[in-house]
Design an enzyme around this catalytic site. Structure first.
Site, PDB file in Angstrom:
ATOM      1  N   HIS A   1       5.546   0.429   3.863  1.00 20.79           N
ATOM      2  CA  HIS A   1       4.658   1.561   4.174  1.00 20.79           C
ATOM      3  C   HIS A   1       3.216   1.092   4.082  1.00 20.79           C
ATOM      4  O   HIS A   1       2.920  -0.021   3.665  1.00 20.79           O
ATOM      5  CB  HIS A   1       4.920   2.745   3.238  1.00 20.79           C
ATOM      6  CG  HIS A   1       4.564   2.520   1.822  1.00 20.79           C
ATOM      7  ND1 HIS A   1       5.262   1.650   1.004  1.00 20.79           N
ATOM      8  CD2 HIS A   1       3.589   3.046   1.035  1.00 20.79           C
ATOM      9  CE1 HIS A   1       4.730   1.657  -0.203  1.00 20.79           C
ATOM     10  NE2 HIS A   1       3.710   2.493  -0.213  1.00 20.79           N
TER      11      HIS A   1
ATOM     12  N   HIS B   1       0.385   1.646   2.344  1.00 18.72           N
ATOM     13  CA  HIS B   1      -0.543   1.542   1.221  1.00 18.72           C
ATOM     14  C   HIS B   1      -1.011   0.102   0.991  1.00 18.72           C
ATOM     15  O   HIS B   1      -0.258  -0.852   1.181  1.00 18.72           O
ATOM     16  CB  HIS B   1       0.092   2.108  -0.043  1.00 18.72           C
ATOM     17  CG  HIS B   1       0.129   3.606  -0.049  1.00 18.72           C
ATOM     18  ND1 HIS B   1       1.090   4.329  -0.719  1.00 18.72           N
ATOM     19  CD2 HIS B   1      -0.673   4.525   0.552  1.00 18.72           C
ATOM     20  CE1 HIS B   1       0.874   5.625  -0.532  1.00 18.72           C
ATOM     21  NE2 HIS B   1      -0.181   5.774   0.232  1.00 18.72           N
TER      22      HIS B   1
ATOM     23  N   ASP C   1      -1.647  -1.838  -1.496  1.00 22.08           N
ATOM     24  CA  ASP C   1      -1.011  -2.794  -2.403  1.00 22.08           C
ATOM     25  C   ASP C   1       0.228  -3.436  -1.783  1.00 22.08           C
ATOM     26  O   ASP C   1       0.808  -4.358  -2.342  1.00 22.08           O
ATOM     27  CB  ASP C   1      -0.678  -2.151  -3.751  1.00 22.08           C
ATOM     28  CG  ASP C   1       0.237  -0.946  -3.642  1.00 22.08           C
ATOM     29  OD1 ASP C   1       0.130  -0.210  -2.654  1.00 22.08           O
ATOM     30  OD2 ASP C   1       1.048  -0.732  -4.561  1.00 22.08           O
TER      31      ASP C   1
END
Length: 273
Positions: A87, A89, A91
């Site tokens: 996904h 994000h 990080d």
């Protein structure tokens, strides 16, 4: 962004890995813990390497933050055929472009803007990389673009790389309004149907039974919804997110207050709509 409603407990984590080497996580996977610990990423992001025994060709899932030592350790594991993203994000994706430059391998994600030299992934797609069959499972909820990767041949029960959809410790915060509770509950149902597969999360330790954890997560969500309903009964149907958060999370650490409010907003949206 890693996500745990119990993020304030991250400092007490028992999941401490040696960051300088790959750790075996299942018959077909290893992982390297990225140097990005924090209240929401727990001990850091688990970047996974997928390969059949003896194969020098590999797939990498979630290269993580842009840290040259971390990326070099992943690249040294073998010839990278494809880089997969669970996904959007940071990080999980911050190093994607750089890792593409280092390895020449295409980066593939659900959202086109997070792809580099590769096409977007599609639900149900089967990828052959590292001598392993990797099945793409769309699991929106944490984010709208969240994916899991099912390895049916990984041991007797298979394994699933769950990204932030299911964590190794704590529970997932929905990135509302992009992430929605209705979608998330449907994704838990879909993952539960894969049975007692090994659960390979992007944050926290490996867990033995995906279906059991899905049931645990669903029960937690239902408990939270009951608490929200009780708060609304007391405060009124139009109560604010802040007011409901005060009632449901009275002792939340200020550093993760925003995460509690995001969860409440997602649950209020689910109940009201």
């Amino acid at each position: 962004m890693g996500t745990s409603e119990n993020a304030q407990e991250a400092g007490n984590a028992e999941h401490v890995q040696e960051r300088s080497s790959l750790q075996r996580s299942s018959e077909l996977t290893r992982f390297r813990l990225a140097p990005n610990p924090g209240p929401m990423s727990l001990d850091g992001t688990n970047s996974y390497v997928i390969a059949a025994p003896g194969s020098r060709r590999i797939a990498v899932v979630d290269p993580g933050p842009e840290d040259e030592r971390h990326l070099a350790g992943l690249a040294a594991a073998g010839q990278v055929e494809v880089i997969l993203i669970t996904h959007r994000h940071a990080d999980h994706t911050a190093a994607s472009a750089r890792f593409h430059e280092l390895t020449g391998a295409p980066v593939r994600a659900a959202a086109k803007e997070y792809c580099h030299g590769g096409e977007p992934l599609e639900d149900g797609e089967v990828i052959s990389a590292g001598g392993v069959e990797i099945r793409v499972v769309a699991t929106p909820g944490h984010t709208s673009d969240s994916l899991c990767f099912h390895l049916p041949g990984d041991g007797p029960r298979g394994s699933v790389l769950t990204g932030d959809t299911i964590l190794g410790r704590g529970t997932t915060v929905l990135d509302y309004p992009d992430g929605r509770l209705g979608d998330y509950l449907a994704s838990l149902n879909r993952l539960e149907a894969l049975g007692p597969a090994t659960l390979l999360p992007a944050h926290g330790p490996v867990l033995p039974a995906l279906d059991e954890k899905c049931r645990e997560y669903r029960a937690h969500r239902e408990q939270r919804l009951d608490q929200i309903r009780a708060a609304l009964a007391e405060l009124g149907h139009d109560a604010s997110v802040a007011g409901v958060t005060d009632a449901v999370y009275p002792d939340v650490d200020p550093s993760v207050r925003w995460a509690a409010e995001t969860s409440v907003a997602a649950q209020l949206d689910y109940l009201r709509n």
